[in-house]
Design an enzyme around this catalytic site. Structure first.
Site, PDB file in Angstrom:
ATOM      1  N   GLN A  22       0.829  -1.210   0.000  1.00 44.27           N
ATOM      2  CA  GLN A  22       0.000   0.000   0.000  1.00 44.27           C
ATOM      3  C   GLN A  22       0.861   1.257   0.000  1.00 44.27           C
ATOM      4  O   GLN A  22       0.571   2.211  -0.704  1.00 44.27           O
ATOM      5  CB  GLN A  22      -0.957   0.047   1.212  1.00 44.27           C
ATOM      6  CG  GLN A  22      -2.029  -1.026   1.164  1.00 44.27           C
ATOM      7  CD  GLN A  22      -2.845  -1.010  -0.102  1.00 44.27           C
ATOM      8  OE1 GLN A  22      -3.414   0.012  -0.454  1.00 44.27           O
ATOM      9  NE2 GLN A  22      -2.888  -2.122  -0.811  1.00 44.27           N
TER      10      GLN A  22
ATOM     11  N   HIS B 244       1.806   2.914  -3.263  1.00 41.22           N
ATOM     12  CA  HIS B 244       0.787   3.494  -4.147  1.00 41.22           C
ATOM     13  C   HIS B 244       0.917   5.012  -4.250  1.00 41.22           C
ATOM     14  O   HIS B 244       0.859   5.589  -5.328  1.00 41.22           O
ATOM     15  CB  HIS B 244      -0.617   3.182  -3.621  1.00 41.22           C
ATOM     16  CG  HIS B 244      -1.252   2.010  -4.284  1.00 41.22           C
ATOM     17  ND1 HIS B 244      -1.438   1.933  -5.634  1.00 41.22           N
ATOM     18  CD2 HIS B 244      -1.754   0.856  -3.785  1.00 41.22           C
ATOM     19  CE1 HIS B 244      -2.021   0.771  -5.930  1.00 41.22           C
ATOM     20  NE2 HIS B 244      -2.222   0.104  -4.831  1.00 41.22           N
TER      21      HIS B 244
ATOM     22  N   GLU C 186      -9.972   0.049   4.201  1.00 43.56           N
ATOM     23  CA  GLU C 186     -10.247  -0.438   2.844  1.00 43.56           C
ATOM     24  C   GLU C 186      -9.882  -1.924   2.733  1.00 43.56           C
ATOM     25  O   GLU C 186     -10.672  -2.724   2.245  1.00 43.56           O
ATOM     26  CB  GLU C 186      -9.411   0.398   1.870  1.00 43.56           C
ATOM     27  CG  GLU C 186      -9.601   0.045   0.422  1.00 43.56           C
ATOM     28  CD  GLU C 186      -8.610   0.785  -0.475  1.00 43.56           C
ATOM     29  OE1 GLU C 186      -7.609   1.340   0.046  1.00 43.56           O
ATOM     30  OE2 GLU C 186      -8.824   0.800  -1.708  1.00 43.56           O
TER      31      GLU C 186
ATOM     32  N   ASP D 282      -6.019  -7.383  -5.733  1.00 42.18           N
ATOM     33  CA  ASP D 282      -5.914  -6.242  -6.654  1.00 42.18           C
ATOM     34  C   ASP D 282      -6.019  -6.676  -8.107  1.00 42.18           C
ATOM     35  O   ASP D 282      -6.347  -5.868  -8.971  1.00 42.18           O
ATOM     36  CB  ASP D 282      -4.565  -5.535  -6.462  1.00 42.18           C
ATOM     37  CG  ASP D 282      -4.552  -4.660  -5.230  1.00 42.18           C
ATOM     38  OD1 ASP D 282      -5.630  -4.276  -4.765  1.00 42.18           O
ATOM     39  OD2 ASP D 282      -3.439  -4.357  -4.748  1.00 42.18           O
TER      40      ASP D 282
ATOM     41  N   HIS E  89     -54.382  13.755  -2.652  1.00 43.16           N
ATOM     42  CA  HIS E  89     -53.961  12.377  -2.386  1.00 43.16           C
ATOM     43  C   HIS E  89     -55.153  11.561  -1.899  1.00 43.16           C
ATOM     44  O   HIS E  89     -55.417  10.456  -2.385  1.00 43.16           O
ATOM     45  CB  HIS E  89     -52.870  12.340  -1.302  1.00 43.16           C
ATOM     46  CG  HIS E  89     -51.503  12.743  -1.760  1.00 43.16           C
ATOM     47  ND1 HIS E  89     -51.193  14.013  -2.175  1.00 43.16           N
ATOM     48  CD2 HIS E  89     -50.346  12.032  -1.860  1.00 43.16           C
ATOM     49  CE1 HIS E  89     -49.916  14.068  -2.502  1.00 43.16           C
ATOM     50  NE2 HIS E  89     -49.372  12.881  -2.324  1.00 43.16           N
TER      51      HIS E  89
END
Lengths: 427, 427
Positions: free
Chosen positions: A258, A261, A326, A360, A419
């Site tokens: 991670q 990234h 995540e 991934d 209505h």
């Protein structure tokens, strides 16, 4: 990287700071994006060409607006065969997983004689944003376009910026495999606005998904409501819960997957073994220098990495829920027992042989997942994001007689006489 | 009200104008809302009290911040028994319909030995906004809170403004029935901000739903991402497709049941019978003056009403899809044949004995539906809005060996070496 221990009296405060740390882009972006969106809405293709010249440094009228299908096919055929096989395997597995997400219609008649139901339909047109440059990932093409295709969307329009006119052939090949139906050489907030409102050349879409930088994310947020969007996305995150029986090198690589990234990415390890915690920290330091992504990984790990020592793995679980990560790895012998006690996570990777990176690419579930604690209320991208449900009702005189009077009473109590009358006239 | 006919050469242009007419509030609201949201985020309860004093004309420290459960119960017990029965019938039927929306988990192992699945969980806390004053509808309480309760949400926090301190007892009674767990005497953009960020007194929620004015809708839009929201809502709409065999008075009442909601509401009739079209127009004119909501209904009908004569009912269907209406009535003998050809509508009411208003109250499906052509991509409120899905994976050495090499190849091609290493180390 910070080191924390739940046994430290100051832990509560330090962990709250970690939970609340904001790693997302801010308000200046919003104003720029408003200007860009309004220009594209009002001036269409002319604005699109001007912004592309300014930000991507090429002239659409020279490079071409569309990237033609023949180019995608050529890219696909020119791929290294091993890579082509890998992309195809990924596409097959992603398709198989998402096909199970197709919802069922319902159509029943209840005891009162009222027919009630719900019917799902695909949207007609999806827009897929794929970043250019360094973050041009073919896996993103598969993960965004395949759910749309499985949903039954007829038109899948992909946009991708081509800085200085350059395109990544892997992205083109992935579009070919994934069932994209048209591709445009545009990016940034201007591309999102073009998809939402339509321009002379580009027809509007109904839903826009796909990753992007802060401008792209903000444009999607601003245009939510004009179109549907997948989610508001922030920097990626991983939380690893690992006992001391793991290979420290494996867990270090998972954390770095991670960190590499983006400088704002976050990697957190929880472990009940202080010596293992130190081994992982050392392994991260050793591995990080060997990565071609070392600079990004080091920045992210230094700023947003954390190693937290707990008294037991179970003690980590309520803390994980507060982070609502995540990605969550449960690297231990009985991950199911831990998973049963986790409520908030985008995607969970169980056991010692399930590195997050397998998800991934090729495992099947979607890698577009809620970030920034949004797993408290949001889900990963799915077929449902490209479909919508129409509820329906059918009554006859008898069933209307059974439930109509209650509707009349409520409508009158709400002060809505038309209505009430629309029901009462039929009774 | 405009009258159109598909046989008129100018029809195409006139219909496009109707489709594109914007009836929603605009940009000034956005700036005001940004200011209010920032104040509540930064100053919490103090800002909330100040805005309530300014907009709702009462002092929260005098009237009380919470509305206590004892007050809801008293309101419920004090209701006219017929009304209490009507509310209970509505709650039972809405609950029964929504219980069928609970999603299923999945957990399978595929041919490669990869365990894959998805697990749904409820969110922990929902915020329900209910307008005060004229538009204080108990039916909205049921329609928003019941799906949250069915989803399994533990905390359902309702907010409702009490202008000058006044409360509608029907709204309190509905909260009692629907399973609301706490209620706050606040409204407007400030109430949305309080629910999203939390204040000293009010804990933050994960999802906010419920109707509101332009400020409330804009606050929800701005806070989307901090929390989940139901949708961006605009003025209500009805499209009626009716043959000449209907009672013109019934259809006129149906059209007026939307017009009476709000001056911006829209009612459109498609019919293949020009004489019937005229009878409905006349019936609307006759009925409208007898309504206590005449002023609103007349304004809306004059500005946004339309009667469109088509060569056949079938000819209306592609036009209906372009409008993607919130509500669609198919008033004819074989409504199913028409319904099979409709793609974009929030909720459909089939046959001559299914007035839209029956769905507003007691039928069962949700009355919170996409407006402003959003049925192209959005669905009515459901149990899914109060749940989220966690995907999961579990591999062992053999299954990782089967699919891992493809992940390594793709990660390397994407220039993400730590991703590749996290898989390769385990192979």
């Amino acid at each position: 990287m910070i080191k924390l221990s739940t046994s430290d009296p100051a832990f509560g405060r330090a962990f709250t700071t970690l939970v609340n740390a904001r790693r997302e882009a801010d308000a200046d972006v919003a104003r720029d994006v408003r200007t860009i969106v309004a220009s594209v809405r009002d001036e269409g293709d002319a604005a699109l060409a001007a912004f592309t010249k300014k930000f991507d440094h090429h002239d659409l009228n020279e490079t071409g607006w569309r990237i033609e299908k023949s180019e995608w096919l050529a890219a696909y055929e020119g791929l290294d065969p091993a890579l082509r096989d890998a992309l195809n395997l990924a596409a097959e597995r992603i398709t198989a997983y998402h096909e199970k997400q197709r919802p069922s219609d319902s159509d029943t008649t209840d005891a009162a004689g009222v027919r009630l139901g719900a019917r799902w339909n695909a949207i007609q047109a999806a827009g897929i944003y794929i970043p250019g440059g360094r973050a041009a990932y073919p896996s993103s093409v598969l993960m965004n376009a395949i759910p749309a295709r499985v949903a039954g969307v007829e038109r899948i329009a992909m946009v991708t910026p081509t800085p200085n006119g350059e395109i990544n052939p892997l992205v083109l090949a992935a579009a070919h495999i994934a069932g994209v139906t048209e591709m445009w050489r545009i990016g940034g907030a201007q591309a999102i606005a073009a998809l939402a409102y339509g321009t002379g050349r580009i027809a509007p879409v109904d839903v826009i998904t796909g990753p992007g930088n802060a401008w792209v994310a903000e444009a999607k947020r601003q245009l939510y409501g004009v179109v549907g969007i997948d989610m508001v996305a922030g920097p990626s995150e991983i939380v690893v819960v690992a006992d001391g029986q793991n290979d420290a090198n494996w867990i270090a690589a998972d954390l770095l997957s991670q960190s590499e990234h983006d400088p704002t990415s976050q990697s957190i390890l929880f472990t009940d073994d202080a010596a293992f915690a130190q081994r992982v920290a050392d392994a991260v330091d050793l591995q990080i220098g060997t990565l071609s992504t070392a600079q990004t990984a080091r920045t992210a790990w230094d700023a947003n990495g954390a190693i937290i020592v707990t008294a037991s793995l179970e003690e980590a679980l309520p803390l994980v829920d507060r982070l609502a990560p995540e990605h969550l790895e449960l690297a231990c012998d009985n991950p199911q027992a831990l998973f049963d006690r986790v409520r908030h996570a985008g995607s969970v990777f169980m056991g010692r042989h399930t590195p997050e990176a397998i998800g991934d690419y090729v495992a099947g579930p979607n890698h577009v997942l809620p970030t920034g604690r949004r797993a408290r209320f949001a889900s990963g991208l799915s077929v449902l994001d490209f479909m919508k449900r129409t509820s329906f009702l059918q009554l006859d005189p008898a069933s209307l007689a059974a439930i109509g009077p209650a509707a009349v009473a409520l409508a009158e109590a709400e002060g809505l006489p038309a209505h009430a009358r629309s029901v009462a006239l039929r009774l």
